[in-house]
Design an enzyme around this catalytic site. Structure first.
Site, short mmCIF file in Angstrom:
data_model
loop_
_atom_site.label_atom_id
_atom_site.label_comp_id
_atom_site.label_asym_id
_atom_site.label_seq_id
_atom_site.Cartn_x
_atom_site.Cartn_y
_atom_site.Cartn_z
N CYS A 21 41.70 32.13 2.26
CA CYS A 21 42.32 33.45 2.94
C CYS A 21 41.69 33.01 4.34
O CYS A 21 41.07 32.58 5.24
CB CYS A 21 41.57 34.01 2.73
SG CYS A 21 41.89 35.97 4.00
N GLY A 22 42.71 32.85 4.90
CA GLY A 22 43.02 32.64 6.65
C GLY A 22 41.77 33.20 7.72
O GLY A 22 41.73 32.98 8.37
N CYS A 47 49.06 36.42 8.02
CA CYS A 47 48.24 35.80 6.74
C CYS A 47 48.13 34.61 7.60
O CYS A 47 48.82 33.53 7.37
CB CYS A 47 48.76 35.98 5.19
SG CYS A 47 48.29 35.78 4.25
O1 PYC Z 1 44.97 35.06 5.89
O2 PYC Z 1 45.36 34.16 4.05
C1 PYC Z 1 45.14 34.86 4.31
C2 PYC Z 1 44.85 35.58 3.58
C3 PYC Z 1 45.21 36.26 1.94
C4 PYC Z 1 45.50 37.59 2.09
C5 PYC Z 1 45.32 38.08 2.87
N1 PYC Z 1 44.96 37.09 4.09
#
Ligand code: PYC
Length: 317
Positions: free
Chosen positions: A91-92, A241
């Site tokens: 999860c980033g 994300c």
């Molecule tokens: O930022 O990789 C992300 C992420 C995954 C699900 C919610 N945020």
């Protein structure tokens, strides 16, 4: 009467997307590889997971991060991410939340951190301007423009890419990526996710394609693109994300639309931005994602065994 369990949590948001970090006091998952511990969390501790990130102590959009000792010897820490329906590979935005939490708690070691995750080692660094740079696991596009006939939406095409989670990236969805369109975006992305599951696309690529990323033009001319990401628990990512931006970078690079080192500014539905670029190390293409997290709360959750909803509840598992 059994005493209540207390769990100290650190809450933050990254570009609007919340993260709840547990630094100590999580379930005993042993000391094996992070992928094994992730399986144990998923299989044996669903009630603990839901208690942390679902109602009545949270809202389903929350992503949890359990900090654990690493298994890979040269790592500083290990992290297992989870949400309203299960565990996440990486999860980033959550990694940025973990780094900001460690800073807030006075536990951040100087320099670049090596973080053991269930899908490989990632690196993260708090930069002078307060933002966090995440160097993700290698990203790749696996399938290009897969046609998908979606009930209620029609024919769309999607790239399948890995960015630490599995994504189906669709550009020809015909929708405006604006907040006012949220019900239509939710409907379209959920229908795509359902159709992907029905067709069993994940079996073709060897990882779960459980995130849908609708892509389109940026609203702010300073940025390069906008996205709407629907996560497996049917919550949409308020941030751009991190793993979704990684998957997008892999597609752009593969398509010849982005060069190594070239910056891509990815905008979310609420206008928050991650800066991303791809850089090669030891022959592997590593997404570099930069964004900022802010602390929102420190709290002690109380899990009272006499509470009929002590284990939380969600629309999912
Ligand atoms: O930022 O990789 C992300 C992420 C995954 C699900 C919610 N945020």
């Amino acid at each position: 009467m059994e005493p209540a369990t207390r769990i100290h949590v650190f809450d933050s948001h990254t570009g609007g997307e919340p993260t709840r970090v547990v630094l100590e006091g999580g379930p005993d998952l042993g000391s094996g590889p992070l992928s094994e511990r992730q399986t144990k969390l998923q299989r044996d501790h669903a009630a603990w997971r839901r208690a942390l990130v679902c109602e009545p102590r949270a809202s389903e959009v929350l992503v949890g991060a359990l900090v654990v000792p690493p298994h890979v010897p040269d790592c500083n820490l290990g992290v297992i991410f989870f949400n309203n329906v299960g565990v996440l590979g990486m999860c980033g935005h959550g990694t940025m939340g973990v780094v900001e939490t460690l800073r807030h708690a006075g536990k951040l070691q100087p320099g670049r951190l090596r973080i053991d995750t269930p899908v490989g080692v990632v690196e993260a660094e708090l930069l002078e301007d307060g933002s966090v740079l995440v160097i993700n696991v290698p990203a790749r596009r696996c399938l290009r423009q897969v046609p998908l006939q979606v009930p209620g939406l029609g024919l769309v095409h999607g790239d399948v890419a890995w960015g630490g989670n599995g994504f189906f990236l669709v550009d020809d969805h015909g929708l405006d990526l604006r907040r006012e369109q949220l019900p239509a975006l939710m409907g379209a992305a959920s229908a795509i996710l359902q159709e992907l599951e029905r067709q069993g696309l994940s079996h073709q690529v060897g990882f779960e394609v459980n995130h849908v990323e609708l892509t389109g033009p940026a609203a702010d001319p300073a940025n390069h693109g906008r996205n709407f990401v629907l996560c497996p628990g049917l919550e949409w990512d308020r941030s751009p994300c991190g793993t979704g931006t990684s998957a997008k970078l892999a597609c752009l690079l593969d398509e010849g639309k982005l060069a190594e080192g070239q910056i891509w500014r990815q905008e979310s539905l609420i206008g928050s931005v991650f800066k991303g670029w791809m850089a090669r190390r030891d022959g592997l293409l590593l997404p570099h994602i930069q964004g900022r997290a802010h602390m929102t709360a420190e709290a002690t959750l109380i899990l009272d065994p006499s509470d009929p909803f002590v284990a939380g509840f969600s629309r999912g598992a």
